[in-house]
Scaffold this motif. Structure first.
Motif, PDB file in Angstrom:
ATOM      1  N   LYS A 136       0.822  -1.215   0.000  1.00  0.00           N
ATOM      2  CA  LYS A 136       0.000   0.000   0.000  1.00  0.00           C
ATOM      3  C   LYS A 136       0.858   1.267   0.000  1.00  0.00           C
ATOM      4  O   LYS A 136       0.510   2.258  -0.617  1.00  0.00           O
ATOM      5  N   TYR A 137       1.988   1.227   0.686  1.00  0.00           N
ATOM      6  CA  TYR A 137       2.791   2.434   0.870  1.00  0.00           C
ATOM      7  C   TYR A 137       4.050   2.491   0.009  1.00  0.00           C
ATOM      8  O   TYR A 137       4.502   3.575  -0.335  1.00  0.00           O
ATOM      9  N   ILE A 138       4.626   1.339  -0.313  1.00  0.00           N
ATOM     10  CA  ILE A 138       5.903   1.370  -1.028  1.00  0.00           C
ATOM     11  C   ILE A 138       5.911   0.542  -2.299  1.00  0.00           C
ATOM     12  O   ILE A 138       6.964   0.204  -2.811  1.00  0.00           O
ATOM     13  N   SER A 139       4.739   0.249  -2.832  1.00  0.00           N
ATOM     14  CA  SER A 139       4.670  -0.505  -4.071  1.00  0.00           C
ATOM     15  C   SER A 139       5.381   0.253  -5.185  1.00  0.00           C
ATOM     16  O   SER A 139       5.089   1.413  -5.441  1.00  0.00           O
ATOM     17  N   GLY A 140       6.320  -0.394  -5.815  1.00  0.00           N
ATOM     18  CA  GLY A 140       7.069   0.216  -6.906  1.00  0.00           C
ATOM     19  C   GLY A 140       8.132   1.200  -6.449  1.00  0.00           C
ATOM     20  O   GLY A 140       8.816   1.800  -7.268  1.00  0.00           O
ATOM     21  N   ALA A 141       8.289   1.364  -5.143  1.00  0.00           N
ATOM     22  CA  ALA A 141       9.271   2.316  -4.620  1.00  0.00           C
ATOM     23  C   ALA A 141      10.684   1.748  -4.727  1.00  0.00           C
ATOM     24  O   ALA A 141      10.894   0.534  -4.682  1.00  0.00           O
ATOM     25  N   LYS A 142      11.635   2.645  -4.855  1.00  0.00           N
ATOM     26  CA  LYS A 142      13.043   2.274  -4.905  1.00  0.00           C
ATOM     27  C   LYS A 142      13.578   2.213  -3.473  1.00  0.00           C
ATOM     28  O   LYS A 142      13.457   3.169  -2.713  1.00  0.00           O
ATOM     29  N   PHE A 143      14.155   1.092  -3.100  1.00  0.00           N
ATOM     30  CA  PHE A 143      14.777   0.916  -1.789  1.00  0.00           C
ATOM     31  C   PHE A 143      16.062   1.746  -1.763  1.00  0.00           C
ATOM     32  O   PHE A 143      16.897   1.628  -2.657  1.00  0.00           O
ATOM     33  N   LEU A 144      16.213   2.576  -0.751  1.00  0.00           N
ATOM     34  CA  LEU A 144      17.409   3.405  -0.639  1.00  0.00           C
ATOM     35  C   LEU A 144      18.407   2.829   0.359  1.00  0.00           C
ATOM     36  O   LEU A 144      19.559   2.586   0.014  1.00  0.00           O
ATOM     37  N   VAL A 145      17.973   2.643   1.601  1.00  0.00           N
ATOM     38  CA  VAL A 145      18.867   2.136   2.647  1.00  0.00           C
ATOM     39  C   VAL A 145      18.023   1.680   3.830  1.00  0.00           C
ATOM     40  O   VAL A 145      16.892   2.137   4.003  1.00  0.00           O
ATOM     41  N   ALA A 146      18.579   0.776   4.625  1.00  0.00           N
ATOM     42  CA  ALA A 146      17.896   0.337   5.847  1.00  0.00           C
ATOM     43  C   ALA A 146      18.927   0.091   6.933  1.00  0.00           C
ATOM     44  O   ALA A 146      20.018  -0.418   6.676  1.00  0.00           O
ATOM     45  N   LEU A 147      18.561   0.468   8.148  1.00  0.00           N
ATOM     46  CA  LEU A 147      19.397   0.246   9.318  1.00  0.00           C
ATOM     47  C   LEU A 147      18.586  -0.477  10.388  1.00  0.00           C
ATOM     48  O   LEU A 147      17.433  -0.135  10.646  1.00  0.00           O
ATOM     49  N   HIS A 148      19.210  -1.465  10.991  1.00  0.00           N
ATOM     50  CA  HIS A 148      18.629  -2.146  12.148  1.00  0.00           C
ATOM     51  C   HIS A 148      19.543  -1.852  13.324  1.00  0.00           C
ATOM     52  O   HIS A 148      20.747  -2.066  13.247  1.00  0.00           O
ATOM     53  N   GLY A 149      18.964  -1.321  14.411  1.00  0.00           N
ATOM     54  CA  GLY A 149      19.787  -0.953  15.556  1.00  0.00           C
ATOM     55  C   GLY A 149      19.241  -1.467  16.865  1.00  0.00           C
ATOM     56  O   GLY A 149      18.069  -1.828  16.987  1.00  0.00           O
ATOM     57  N   GLN A 150      20.138  -1.468  17.857  1.00  0.00           N
ATOM     58  CA  GLN A 150      19.782  -1.918  19.192  1.00  0.00           C
ATOM     59  C   GLN A 150      20.433  -0.965  20.186  1.00  0.00           C
ATOM     60  O   GLN A 150      21.599  -0.587  20.028  1.00  0.00           O
ATOM     61  N   ASP A 151      19.660  -0.570  21.231  1.00  0.00           N
ATOM     62  CA  ASP A 151      20.217   0.317  22.240  1.00  0.00           C
ATOM     63  C   ASP A 151      20.742  -0.496  23.424  1.00  0.00           C
ATOM     64  O   ASP A 151      20.711  -1.728  23.419  1.00  0.00           O
ATOM     65  N   GLU A 152      21.208   0.187  24.449  1.00  0.00           N
ATOM     66  CA  GLU A 152      21.808  -0.500  25.600  1.00  0.00           C
ATOM     67  C   GLU A 152      20.801  -1.323  26.404  1.00  0.00           C
ATOM     68  O   GLU A 152      21.181  -2.189  27.183  1.00  0.00           O
ATOM     69  N   ASN A 153      19.513  -1.062  26.218  1.00  0.00           N
ATOM     70  CA  ASN A 153      18.462  -1.821  26.903  1.00  0.00           C
ATOM     71  C   ASN A 153      17.867  -2.918  26.023  1.00  0.00           C
ATOM     72  O   ASN A 153      16.787  -3.434  26.310  1.00  0.00           O
ATOM     73  N   GLU A 188      16.446  -2.597  23.248  1.00  0.00           N
ATOM     74  CA  GLU A 188      15.321  -2.126  22.440  1.00  0.00           C
ATOM     75  C   GLU A 188      15.824  -1.989  21.014  1.00  0.00           C
ATOM     76  O   GLU A 188      16.957  -1.580  20.777  1.00  0.00           O
ATOM     77  N   GLU A 189      14.967  -2.317  20.062  1.00  0.00           N
ATOM     78  CA  GLU A 189      15.384  -2.321  18.663  1.00  0.00           C
ATOM     79  C   GLU A 189      14.662  -1.264  17.844  1.00  0.00           C
ATOM     80  O   GLU A 189      13.575  -0.810  18.216  1.00  0.00           O
ATOM     81  N   ILE A 190      15.286  -0.931  16.732  1.00  0.00           N
ATOM     82  CA  ILE A 190      14.674  -0.051  15.751  1.00  0.00           C
ATOM     83  C   ILE A 190      15.101  -0.525  14.366  1.00  0.00           C
ATOM     84  O   ILE A 190      16.212  -1.018  14.187  1.00  0.00           O
ATOM     85  N   LEU A 191      14.178  -0.425  13.447  1.00  0.00           N
ATOM     86  CA  LEU A 191      14.477  -0.679  12.032  1.00  0.00           C
ATOM     87  C   LEU A 191      13.966   0.529  11.273  1.00  0.00           C
ATOM     88  O   LEU A 191      12.804   0.918  11.426  1.00  0.00           O
ATOM     89  N   MET A 192      14.834   1.140  10.504  1.00  0.00           N
ATOM     90  CA  MET A 192      14.441   2.272   9.682  1.00  0.00           C
ATOM     91  C   MET A 192      14.873   1.982   8.252  1.00  0.00           C
ATOM     92  O   MET A 192      16.054   1.767   7.984  1.00  0.00           O
ATOM     93  N   ALA A 193      13.903   1.945   7.352  1.00  0.00           N
ATOM     94  CA  ALA A 193      14.177   1.723   5.929  1.00  0.00           C
ATOM     95  C   ALA A 193      13.630   2.923   5.161  1.00  0.00           C
ATOM     96  O   ALA A 193      12.538   3.407   5.454  1.00  0.00           O
ATOM     97  N   LEU A 194      14.393   3.385   4.185  1.00  0.00           N
ATOM     98  CA  LEU A 194      14.000   4.553   3.397  1.00  0.00           C
ATOM     99  C   LEU A 194      13.759   4.141   1.950  1.00  0.00           C
ATOM    100  O   LEU A 194      14.522   3.351   1.378  1.00  0.00           O
ATOM    101  N   TYR A 195      12.697   4.713   1.370  1.00  0.00           N
ATOM    102  CA  TYR A 195      12.282   4.400   0.007  1.00  0.00           C
ATOM    103  C   TYR A 195      11.975   5.690  -0.742  1.00  0.00           C
ATOM    104  O   TYR A 195      11.575   6.680  -0.143  1.00  0.00           O
ATOM    105  N   GLU A 196      12.124   5.618  -2.068  1.00  0.00           N
ATOM    106  CA  GLU A 196      11.675   6.706  -2.928  1.00  0.00           C
ATOM    107  C   GLU A 196      10.606   6.142  -3.851  1.00  0.00           C
ATOM    108  O   GLU A 196      10.846   5.214  -4.617  1.00  0.00           O
ATOM    109  N   ARG A 197       9.419   6.713  -3.750  1.00  0.00           N
ATOM    110  CA  ARG A 197       8.296   6.249  -4.561  1.00  0.00           C
ATOM    111  C   ARG A 197       8.416   6.776  -5.986  1.00  0.00           C
ATOM    112  O   ARG A 197       9.106   7.755  -6.242  1.00  0.00           O
ATOM    113  N   PRO A 198       7.737   6.142  -6.942  1.00  0.00           N
ATOM    114  CA  PRO A 198       7.796   6.586  -8.340  1.00  0.00           C
ATOM    115  C   PRO A 198       7.339   8.037  -8.535  1.00  0.00           C
ATOM    116  O   PRO A 198       7.799   8.714  -9.452  1.00  0.00           O
TER     117      PRO A 198
END
Length: 143
Positions: A36-53, A55-65
């Motif tokens: 629904k949100y990223i169909s046909g979008a170009k994948f730019l970069v993604a980071l998966h991170g973890q803090d000292e507790n 806790e996790e985060i995943l951030m992926a960036l896309y550019e839509r057509p």
């Protein structure tokens, strides 16, 4: 007589199973809302991170057509697809960062000794690793 009744009952059960089990329509739902949100979008970069507790985060960036940029943020409990803005900034104690604003959520990206980091405006620091588009798709399929 009992034999006829058992034969009839067995036939009836088989007919019900065939009609309602084998020929019933199946509703198919999308596995996730990524399409629904990223169909046909170009994948730019993604980071998966973890803090000292842990806790996790995943951030992926896309550019839509259409040229709009969309971020996928997943904290391990929930996720969001949202437009974002990026700008160069300075973070106190770190120096130059890339600042990403996703609605009211702000996260800053920087590198330290070859390791990517994300730090939120409230000071939560995540040591990160890069992820491939396929790895992100796998996580999105669970949303």
């Amino acid at each position: 007589m009992m034999k006829n009744f058992l034969t009839f009952l067995t036939g009836l059960i088989l007919a019900i199973v065939m009609v309602f089990g084998g020929f019933a329509t199946t509703n198919v739902f999308a596995a996730n809302d990524a399409s629904k949100y990223i169909s046909g979008a170009k994948f730019l970069v993604a980071l998966h991170g973890q803090d000292e507790n842990d806790e996790e985060i995943l951030m992926a960036l896309y550019e839509r057509p259409d040229g709009n940029e969309v971020a996928y943020i997943n904290d391990g409990h929930s996720h969001v697809y949202q437009s974002y803005t990026a700008q160069n900034a300075t973070y106190n104690g770190i120096g130059s960062v890339e600042k990403y604003t996703v609605d009211e959520f702000v996260v800053n990206f920087f590198m330290l000794d070859g390791t990517p980091f994300l730090i939120t405006d409230d000071g939560r620091l995540y040591a990160c690793e890069y992820m491939t588009a396929d790895a992100v798709k796998q996580i999105q399929s669970y949303d």
